[in-house]
Design a protein around this motif. Sequence first.
Motif, PDB file in Angstrom:
ATOM      1  N   ASN A  48       0.820  -1.214   0.000  1.00  0.00           N
ATOM      2  CA  ASN A  48       0.000   0.000   0.000  1.00  0.00           C
ATOM      3  C   ASN A  48       0.854   1.265   0.000  1.00  0.00           C
ATOM      4  O   ASN A  48       0.556   2.228  -0.704  1.00  0.00           O
ATOM      5  CB  ASN A  48      -0.952   0.008   1.195  1.00  0.00           C
ATOM      6  N   ALA A  49       1.916   1.259   0.793  1.00  0.00           N
ATOM      7  CA  ALA A  49       2.795   2.431   0.866  1.00  0.00           C
ATOM      8  C   ALA A  49       3.464   2.695  -0.480  1.00  0.00           C
ATOM      9  O   ALA A  49       3.539   3.840  -0.927  1.00  0.00           O
ATOM     10  CB  ALA A  49       3.844   2.234   1.952  1.00  0.00           C
TER      11      ALA A  49
ATOM     12  N   ALA B 264       2.422   1.634  -3.478  1.00  0.00           N
ATOM     13  CA  ALA B 264       1.402   2.000  -4.470  1.00  0.00           C
ATOM     14  C   ALA B 264       1.073   3.493  -4.341  1.00  0.00           C
ATOM     15  O   ALA B 264       0.981   4.211  -5.348  1.00  0.00           O
ATOM     16  CB  ALA B 264       0.150   1.157  -4.286  1.00  0.00           C
ATOM     17  N   SER B 265       0.935   3.977  -3.108  1.00  0.00           N
ATOM     18  CA  SER B 265       0.679   5.408  -2.888  1.00  0.00           C
ATOM     19  C   SER B 265       1.850   6.259  -3.348  1.00  0.00           C
ATOM     20  O   SER B 265       1.665   7.325  -3.951  1.00  0.00           O
ATOM     21  CB  SER B 265       0.406   5.677  -1.401  1.00  0.00           C
ATOM     22  N   ALA B 266       3.061   5.794  -3.059  1.00  0.00           N
ATOM     23  CA  ALA B 266       4.256   6.524  -3.498  1.00  0.00           C
ATOM     24  C   ALA B 266       4.305   6.602  -5.014  1.00  0.00           C
ATOM     25  O   ALA B 266       4.592   7.670  -5.579  1.00  0.00           O
ATOM     26  CB  ALA B 266       5.511   5.838  -2.956  1.00  0.00           C
ATOM     27  N   HIS B 267       4.044   5.499  -5.675  1.00  0.00           N
ATOM     28  CA  HIS B 267       4.068   5.472  -7.148  1.00  0.00           C
ATOM     29  C   HIS B 267       3.048   6.451  -7.720  1.00  0.00           C
ATOM     30  O   HIS B 267       3.357   7.210  -8.641  1.00  0.00           O
ATOM     31  CB  HIS B 267       3.798   4.051  -7.647  1.00  0.00           C
ATOM     32  N   GLU B 268       1.838   6.456  -7.165  1.00  0.00           N
ATOM     33  CA  GLU B 268       0.804   7.391  -7.627  1.00  0.00           C
ATOM     34  C   GLU B 268       1.248   8.837  -7.467  1.00  0.00           C
ATOM     35  O   GLU B 268       1.113   9.645  -8.378  1.00  0.00           O
ATOM     36  CB  GLU B 268      -0.493   7.186  -6.838  1.00  0.00           C
ATOM     37  N   GLN B 269       1.767   9.178  -6.284  1.00  0.00           N
ATOM     38  CA  GLN B 269       2.195  10.546  -6.019  1.00  0.00           C
ATOM     39  C   GLN B 269       3.350  10.953  -6.924  1.00  0.00           C
ATOM     40  O   GLN B 269       3.343  12.029  -7.513  1.00  0.00           O
ATOM     41  CB  GLN B 269       2.598  10.698  -4.546  1.00  0.00           C
TER      42      GLN B 269
ATOM     43  N   ARG C 254       6.401  14.675   3.236  1.00  0.00           N
ATOM     44  CA  ARG C 254       6.975  13.403   2.791  1.00  0.00           C
ATOM     45  C   ARG C 254       7.916  13.548   1.602  1.00  0.00           C
ATOM     46  O   ARG C 254       8.677  12.641   1.303  1.00  0.00           O
ATOM     47  CB  ARG C 254       5.864  12.433   2.380  1.00  0.00           C
TER      48      ARG C 254
ATOM     49  N   ALA D  72       8.325   7.013   1.970  1.00  0.00           N
ATOM     50  CA  ALA D  72       7.242   6.076   1.685  1.00  0.00           C
ATOM     51  C   ALA D  72       6.658   5.463   2.958  1.00  0.00           C
ATOM     52  O   ALA D  72       5.458   5.217   3.034  1.00  0.00           O
ATOM     53  CB  ALA D  72       7.734   4.975   0.757  1.00  0.00           C
ATOM     54  N   THR D  73       7.519   5.207   3.936  1.00  0.00           N
ATOM     55  CA  THR D  73       7.083   4.692   5.237  1.00  0.00           C
ATOM     56  C   THR D  73       7.803   5.514   6.299  1.00  0.00           C
ATOM     57  O   THR D  73       8.635   6.357   5.968  1.00  0.00           O
ATOM     58  CB  THR D  73       7.432   3.191   5.397  1.00  0.00           C
TER      59      THR D  73
END
Length: 135
Positions: A38-39, A41-46, A57, A83-84
């Motif tokens: 999840n972390a 996937a969110s990083a990739h989107e951003q 972040r 990312a985390t």
Amino acid sequence: MARAERIARPTRSDEFEVVAADKGVAEAWDKWAKQEPNALASAHEQLSAHPTQFSSRQKRLEGKTFGRGSYDGKTYDRWQYEATAGGRIFYFVDDPTHGGRKKIERKGRGPRPRKRLIIEAVHPGHPKGTERKRG
């Protein structure tokens, strides 16, 4: 039965293509993605949508040691994404449009140059070398 192969999500025309600087980075990304899907996937989107947006972040690194880096013969500003809580993604932004201020010149009938985000390194634990000295 045949082994299923993973299909990568296509990059939208207004997004940055996310690429690894080398095979080792790609392998480290895949390994970390299995631990923190999840972390990442969110990083990739951003990062594919807003790679140079400043936030708590996400920031451009500073200084002689960490502020700039090179890839494929070019020098870039180095960015970091948290990312985390302890994990970091270090990357370069290769934008031939310079943030949309410049029209991309295409040579001949070949493909248009893509906006790329080049992941230089991933660190699931915070890298000590980037910590600020206190005192």
